[in-house]
Design an enzyme around this catalytic site. Structure first.
Site, PDB file in Angstrom:
ATOM      1  N   LEU A 228     -52.600  31.619  33.811  1.00  0.00           N
ATOM      2  CA  LEU A 228     -51.271  31.981  34.292  1.00  0.00           C
ATOM      3  C   LEU A 228     -51.179  33.461  34.648  1.00  0.00           C
ATOM      4  O   LEU A 228     -50.530  33.837  35.635  1.00  0.00           O
ATOM      5  CB  LEU A 228     -50.227  31.617  33.235  1.00  0.00           C
ATOM      6  CG  LEU A 228     -48.765  31.591  33.710  1.00  0.00           C
ATOM      7  CD1 LEU A 228     -48.588  30.576  34.817  1.00  0.00           C
ATOM      8  CD2 LEU A 228     -47.844  31.276  32.545  1.00  0.00           C
ATOM      9  N   CYS A 229     -51.855  34.308  33.865  1.00  0.00           N
ATOM     10  CA  CYS A 229     -51.797  35.742  34.144  1.00  0.00           C
ATOM     11  C   CYS A 229     -52.455  36.073  35.481  1.00  0.00           C
ATOM     12  O   CYS A 229     -52.032  36.986  36.196  1.00  0.00           O
ATOM     13  CB  CYS A 229     -52.456  36.531  33.014  1.00  0.00           C
ATOM     14  SG  CYS A 229     -54.179  36.090  32.721  1.00  0.00           S
TER      15      CYS A 229
END
Length: 448
Positions: A228-229
């Site tokens: 997600l990052c």
């Protein structure tokens, strides 16, 4: 006679072409069906029935699931067989211009139309000896009686989750008596085909007899996940931009709307947002086709591979419907990337398959694990690969993913220790939309 002295062949009308196909291309199979066979189905390793050439074939009902690259080939092969068939085809999608390079039942004028209806009309016009009935919609929208009417189901689906659902549904139709013996009349074979680039597979699934699709789920890699990052802060690939658009942007922009992966409007919005993000970060390569592939986890297709796998699937379906030859037992792999090679073997059933095995899975988990952690680690990110599981114990409902009211009522249990919700060794029942109608039994014990 032309000016060059060569005889000109008169142009054939459509009726003449149909007559030629009917009389010439179907004659060899008619010959096989009209005489005794040394390789009748009853003599094979997976005997399903006895071949008798003196008995006229009754009209058989076949369901073709999917009218895309593989489905078009399957429909064509069924039409050119000689057995009386009543074919039904179901597909939700509409025709996109990018389909035209390999889905040969469609033309430019068909773009935007239903795949199922267009394919059925094309086959019906060119091959009037076969009945083809289209169904537009999701396979999950049909009730069990719809599937019970067919003699064989041929799957040409392009994603794993839909194939799992279909497998669980058809296997769930098998009835047993009080002694646990299978009622043969309730067995509906699935002929499953799948392709990925220059590789593919075709298999015959006899529910409760051979291995089912779920037995072999470990042979398919899990869907690719992106950190997600990375997709939020440092996208480097076009797939990152697409994932950002449908994982983060879509729910933020439409909080009250559930993403429909089969909706052209939703996919178009995601594609446009991904293209804008890619341009901002100097990333190239975002296309509508790639967007569909990332969002729907679509397996890439090559026309020649589709043709080979579809032929293998239809071959197995016809052998089962007529019993004139032995069915394969039970899995064929085709590899054509660097050379042409195929391998057939018996894929054994899995003893702890959640779909075709009645056994209860035994699990030992830490006493400190919460219900939410258990769901994530042992139901979603495990060999079960569940998407939205619901759990009940003999004494209470642990968690219900749907409907919304029950999810809200049971949500507080997610943060509780599993050891406080059930007794050691207690059996819980898990259901999941991916495994339609299947109840998976789990016996949970806790580590000291």
């Amino acid at each position: 006679m032309s000016e060059t002295g060569m005889v000109k062949r008169p142009l054939e009308s459509d009726d003449m072409i149909i007559d030629s196909l009917d009389q010439q291309q179907r004659i060899s199979l008619n010959t096989l069906l009209s005489r005794p066979s040394e390789f009748g189905n009853e003599t094979g390793p997976l005997a399903c029935g006895e071949f008798d050439p003196s008995i006229s074939l009754q009209l058989k009902k076949v369901l073709v699931v999917g009218a895309g690259g593989l489905g078009c080939e399957i429909l064509k092969d069924l039409a050119l067989s000689s057995i009386p068939l009543n074919v039904h085809v179901i597909d939700l999608d509409t025709i996109d211009v990018t389909n035209l390079n390999r889905q040969f039942l469609f033309r430019q004028k068909d773009v935007g139309k239903s795949k199922a209806e267009t394919a059925a009309a094309f086959i019906q016009q060119r091959c009037p000896w076969i009945q083809v009935t289209p169904h537009v919609g999701k396979i999950q929208e049909k009730n069990l009686d719809f599937y019970r009417q067919f003699d064989v189901v041929i799957s040409g689906l392009d994603n794993i989750e839909a194939r799992r659902w279909l497998n669980a549904t058809i296997v769930g139709l098998v009835d047993t008596d009080d002694d646990g013996d299978i009622d043969p009349s309730t067995i509906i074979p699935i002929v499953d085909g799948g392709t990925e680039g220059f590789s593919g597979q075709a298999r015959l699934i006899l529910p409760k007899i051979t291995s089912c699709f779920e037995c072999t789920i470990d042979s398919f890699p899990p869907p690719r996940a992106f950190p997600l990052c990375t997709i939020a802060e440092t996208p480097r690939r076009p797939e990152h931009c697409i994932a950002y658009a449908y994982i983060l942007q879509f729910p933020r922009e439409f909080p009250d709307t559930v993403l429909d992966k089969d909706s052209p409007e939703h996919l178009q919005w995601i594609y446009q947002q991904a293209a804008k993000r890619a341009e901002h970060y100097g990333i190239t390569g975002v296309t509508y086709m790639m967007t569909m592939g990332v969002v729907k986890n679509i397996i890439p297709a090559v026309a020649s591979t589709n043709a080979i796998i579809a032929a293998a699937c239809v071959n197995e379906a016809i052998k089962y419907l007529t019993f004139f030859s032995q069915n394969m037992n039970s899995y064929m792999m085709y590899m054509g990337a660097q050379s042409i090679h195929s391998h057939t073997f018996a894929y054994e059933p899995s003893e702890d398959c959640p779909v075709c095995s009645a056994s209860v899975r035994k699990m030992t988990v830490p006493a400190s694990i919460t219900l939410n952690q258990f769901i994530q680690a042992h139901l979603k990110d495990s060999s079960l690969r569940m998407s939205s599981p619901s759990l009940v114990s003999p004494s209470q409902t642990l968690y219900m993913a749907k409907p919304a009211a029950l999810e809200l009522a049971t949500r507080p249990n997610l943060d509780k220790l599993l050891s406080t919700l059930i007794q050691p060794g207690e059996e819980i029942t898990v259901t999941d939309p991916t495994l339609h109608g299947i109840h998976v039994g789990l016996a949970i014990t806790f580590e000291n």
